[in-house]
Every structure is written in structure tokens, then in C-alpha cells.
Design an enzyme around this catalytic site. Sequence first.
Site, PDB file in Angstrom:
ATOM      1  N   PHE A 307      38.541  34.704  47.503  1.00 29.04           N
ATOM      2  CA  PHE A 307      38.769  35.994  46.830  1.00 29.04           C
ATOM      3  C   PHE A 307      37.468  35.828  45.916  1.00 29.04           C
ATOM      4  O   PHE A 307      37.218  35.167  45.270  1.00 29.04           O
ATOM      5  CB  PHE A 307      39.935  36.080  45.944  1.00 29.04           C
ATOM      6  CG  PHE A 307      41.471  36.061  46.679  1.00 29.04           C
ATOM      7  CD1 PHE A 307      41.736  37.466  46.890  1.00 29.04           C
ATOM      8  CD2 PHE A 307      41.895  35.090  46.981  1.00 29.04           C
ATOM      9  CE1 PHE A 307      42.770  37.523  47.672  1.00 29.04           C
ATOM     10  CE2 PHE A 307      43.180  34.912  47.673  1.00 29.04           C
ATOM     11  CZ  PHE A 307      43.507  36.470  48.116  1.00 29.04           C
ATOM     12  N   ASP A 308      36.911  37.335  45.540  1.00 33.40           N
ATOM     13  CA  ASP A 308      36.204  37.524  44.543  1.00 33.40           C
ATOM     14  C   ASP A 308      37.094  37.843  43.263  1.00 33.40           C
ATOM     15  O   ASP A 308      38.246  37.776  43.313  1.00 33.40           O
ATOM     16  CB  ASP A 308      35.424  38.824  44.863  1.00 33.40           C
ATOM     17  CG  ASP A 308      34.865  39.535  43.573  1.00 33.40           C
ATOM     18  OD1 ASP A 308      34.008  38.751  43.057  1.00 33.40           O
ATOM     19  OD2 ASP A 308      35.050  40.696  43.388  1.00 33.40           O
ATOM     20  N   LYS A 309      36.456  37.670  42.195  1.00 36.07           N
ATOM     21  CA  LYS A 309      37.308  37.606  40.937  1.00 36.07           C
ATOM     22  C   LYS A 309      37.530  39.114  40.298  1.00 36.07           C
ATOM     23  O   LYS A 309      38.413  39.764  40.534  1.00 36.07           O
ATOM     24  CB  LYS A 309      36.775  36.554  39.828  1.00 36.07           C
ATOM     25  CG  LYS A 309      37.860  36.563  38.721  1.00 36.07           C
ATOM     26  CD  LYS A 309      37.154  35.804  37.488  1.00 36.07           C
ATOM     27  CE  LYS A 309      36.336  36.344  36.590  1.00 36.07           C
ATOM     28  NZ  LYS A 309      36.612  37.260  35.800  1.00 36.07           N
TER      29      LYS A 309
END
Lengths: 631, 71
Positions: A307-309
Amino acid sequence: MLQKVSKKTIVYVSGALALLSFVLHQFIGYHPLTIVVMLLTTVIAGTPIFLKAIGALRYKIVGIDLLVTIAVTGALIIGEYWEAAAVTFLFMLGDYLESRTIEKTRASIREMLDSAPKVTTVRRDGVDLTIDSEDVVRGDIVVIKPGEKVSIDGTIIEGEAYINQAAITGESIPESKSVGDVVYSGSIVESGYLLVEAVEVGEDTTFARILRMVEEAQDKKAKSQKFLEKFSRYYTPAVIVLAVAFYFFSRDIRLALTLLVIACPGALVISAPVSIVAGIGNGAKNGVLIKGGEIMEKLGTIKAVAFDKTGTLTEGKPEVTKVQGIGASEREVLRIAAIGEAYSEHPLARAILRRAEKDMGPIVELPEDSEIIAGHGLTFHYAGDRYLIGNRKLLREASIDFSEHTPLIESEEDHGQTTVLIAKNDRLFGIISIADTVRHDAASLVSDLKKQGIQKIVMLTGDNERAARAIATEVGLDGYYSELLPEDKVRKLSSLQKEFGRTAMVGDGVNDAPALAGADPGIAIGGVGSDVAMETADVVLMSAEVSKLSYAVGLSRATVSNMKQNIAFALIVAALLVAGVMMKTVNLSFGMLVHELSVFLVIVNAVRLLRYGKKKERRPKEKGAPVNEPV
Amino acid sequence: MTNKTYQLEAVSCPSCILKIEGMLKKTKGVKEYDVLFNSSRVKVTFDEDVTSTEAIQDRIEKLGYPVVSVK
């Protein structure tokens, strides 16, 4: 002219005649009258098949119609009039039922297409006109009343309304929108009255583009499907050769003809596409665009997720969570920070300005000789004092000693906060903590994905190590990689792929587009409003609900297994039929019946996919159903 | 060059796609085509000087696939 007669009429008329001939046969046997009725059935049901076969043959294509035509002609020659009548009727009936049912698998898309309004009210020169939606042009002022659907993408210039965007995002809870907000085509105004300036019209609206992508996705072939199509291209001519060869060996014309009919690959060629179209349709209806069967095969078998944050696990809207003054009041710190950041577009600056305006109203004072130091912050003068706003590096380089406050700063960061320091002249003056809210459904998504057997769930972020760790812990991730540049994300992703196998990347497309494009599959969240993400990603979650990812994985798995069931079923039926023909237990019309039935069952199985995801809502009802008491 | 999309009655067999593709391949003036099975659509790019919207529609219908609408 016969083409103009509907399939339905042909099926009904030939059905009635077939029944009549059957009754006649029972009572008066092979009387000339019986034969005439049988021939009539064959001609009525058989003509469209014959025409199609000839049409195809003109373009050197050997299709199922030709197989049936040969079989029926053969049956007539050897005097099997009943078989000829039954086979043609059954084939037409099957064809009719199949096209009716196959429509159902495509219904999700049809519903979406139909949800675009035909007419639109526009205000031109102060007059409200109701015009065809296709005639609305960019810049038109569109008037939308409660209960109406929006036909354009545009910006609200007057009014406030609750808007249901379910057609695009799958999210049925209405959103409140007012002046300056964007409304999308396909959404419904539930209450309120709006004037909207059209920005995108017709084929260029987000809704129209989504529909186009869904349609393209449905027709993009999965690997197994490509194989089946190639297979059927050579299969049909091969069957003819086989039947002829069989006749020469056994001298049994009936058997050879039956072989022609039952070996039609109908159920097999249709098995994969019907499952995929139903699966993608279900996704589209729930705000998840999966771009093709091949992507479903991939998404269903992912082993790890990265996941990207910002904007993915978090909402992407940083908010000030705490202001601390050091020898100054909190209000004073916030006011000074807001004055200093007055010109800044940085997301953290915007957060400070928002908070200051909320607490104290508009800040009108302006900074003097403000200077931005990229990657550090900025300096300015105000009321005779010199101020610095930025990170630790900024203060350190200005030789300001703040070591006694370091524990305070680090403890904020350990809680996932980004800190902004403010110094007045040579002393630390205040600390502002800013955090991005973690999405409410992020933690439940991670636990759902683990339940689905995903081995490794990690986060890739450009943010600092402490903030990354805090969020990773809160959401329950298996790991995190911080302070990454966009190209580092790509590298990290490929090392994850090497270690765990297929790895999906989830991002919002803002600074992770390269990683999304490189991932297999790349998943974009909040697709509406981000064109780049929508175009490059393999899977698009239209709404901001990240938890839809677990549904998408489940749907993909259900679709792939539905497809496999269909292929297996079709192969088994074909094998059984061939065996039956060899053992002389299956005749022409019975073979046709089973064949058509198998095609029909394959489609019905695919229709089941349309209900995927609804089970969860039903379960409690079933539990609560009254138990039958013995009377 | 003209672009037209023909919406057909629900196409229920993938081999129908092969037929329509085969026909278009042999039609003079047709530059590009795409036959979509699931949406039952035929997208054609053709040269107006050589063939016409109606001529293509006619050929599709002669194959046994009624055209519902043309866009």
C-alpha cells in the site's frame, strides 16, 4: 425477409408444429400428413440456421450452423424426418434461451447505460430549456432538480444538495455538495436544487469513460479464453472431418450425423466469456472496475499487497492535531504560523491555514520578506521579529538549539504525527503536530485480506520512519518501508515480487503512478477525479472505500472458479456425449437436447456471479427467519 | 474516414464474432474493425468513398445478425 421474423416467433411456431407432428406420429404413425408437418417444422426452424451457415461459408468460416445444417440435411436424406424436425427446433430454442439469458449476464452494464438521462434542462439567456442530453455543450448552465440525474460533469455555481453517486462509486450514501464542488454525470440529486456549469459533456464525462472502460474490460480476453477461441476455430472443421472418417469406417450414417451435432463446442467456447462478463459487471455495479478477465485471474492469485500511505491508507487530507507553545500561547503560535504560511501551497501549510481560520477567522496580516527554503521550510519577518517555520533541518542550519525539546518532538512523531517547528528569532517558539487521518476501514481491510490468505501486507511511503511505523502498527501491517522516492517504490515492489510471488500495489496515483503501472496488478483508489490513476491501473476502486479491495479479490476468485467450473462441465458433457454416441445410446435429437442444455446451464451458472457480495447482507435475515412450529 | 458503431441483437456465440470479422476483413473500404462479443457491438472505421454505413449494415444483417442501432 425471413430474417425480419423474430426468433421468438420461429421458436413458438416450430415448437407448436413439432408437438403436433409428435402427436400425429403417436396416433397415425408415419402417415404422409405426419411427414408433411415434420418437414414444415424443419423448414421453419431450419431456414435461419441454413442462411447463417451459407453466410458464414461465403467468408470461409465453418460454424456450428453448418454442422447442424449438414446433420439435418443428412437426416432428411435418410428419411429421419422426426429427428430433423426435433434437432432444428431444439437448436432454435436453445439459441433463443441462450441469448435471453446471456442478456442477463450483461444486465449490470445495460442498467448503467440506461441510467444516463435522455434530456437535460439548461439555462440559456435566462430561459430554462429542456434539450436532448447529447446537445448540451461545455459551459452550459444545467438546472438539476431533486430526483433528477446529472447528465454532465460540472462545478456547482448555485445551490446545495445531497447527491447519490452510486452509479459511479457504488457508494449509496448520499454526499452533501455545495458551490465549488464537482458533480459527476450519472449521479442522482436526492434533495436540493442545483445550477451546475458543464465542464465535460457527452462522451467525455467520467461516467461515459468508466462505461467505455468496463465494456473494453469485458471484451478483453483472459488467457484461458484466448486458448478456447483458438481451439474452436480448428475444432469445428476437425469435427466434420472426424464425422466423415467415422462414416467411412463404420458405414453408420446416423452415428456420423449425431457426432456432428453433439461435438459442437457451444458450451466450451461460451464458458469463459459469460463468467467474466458477469464478474466484471458485478464489480462495476459495486464501484470496482477490473480491467479484464486476465486481471481477474491475477487479482485472485495475489500473494502480497503493498500500500501507498498518503491518500490510500490515510485520507490524504492532513489536519492539525495539536499546537504546543514554548513560552507562548497556542493561539499565538498558530496565528504566527498562519501568517508565515499565507502564500504557501504546501499541504502541511494548507492544514495550518485551515485550522487557524477555523479557530480565529480569516488571518489578514501578511509576512514580510518571506523566503522559501525548499525541503526545509521558510523564513519571514513580522512585527519586527524574525521567524522560521519548518522541519528540524531548518532550525539546525540556522544554529538554533532546541535539543531540550527533542524528546517532545520525537514522542509526537512516534504517534504518527508530522511536526512543524516554529522559531522566533533564536529560540524555539512552538510545535505544530499534523497528521493524516487513517481511513476508518483500513484496519478491517488488512485483517480481511489476511483471512483471504494474503501472506504479506506492507506499506511503501515517502514519509519519515516514525510516522510510517505508527501507521503500520495502527493498521496491523506486516511491515513498512519509509523515506522512499517514487523510483524506490518500484524497486521495492519488484523485490517483494521476487520474494512472495504476485504482488499488488495499491495507490491513489498521486506520486505512485510508476509503481502502479509496474505492479501486476496495480490498483488505484478513489479513481473518480484522478484520470491518470484510472487509465494506468489494472483495477480501479471508484470510491475512497479501501475495504472494497477485499471484495474485489473475492469477486475475482469467485469469477475464476466459476469459469473453471464451466470449462470442466462443458468438457465432461462433451466427453459423455461422445461416449454415448459411440455406444449408440444417444441419438440425434437427444444429443442436441443435451448439448443445448449444457450451454444453457453454463450461462445460468455465470448468472449466479451477479449475486456475489449480496450474500453477506442476506445472512442475518435467514438467521432471523421464523422457525416453523409444529402445528 | 468514418467511424461507426453497430449495436447488434445479443450475440450469443463467440464463433459469430469470427464470422463478422471474416466478413469485414473482406469488405473493401473497411480500414479497421473491432467486434465486441460481450457488448454485441461492431466498431468499424471505413472510407466513405468506397463503402457506406448502410452497405456495411446490410452485410452484417445478411450474415444473420440484425442491427439494432447505428451510432
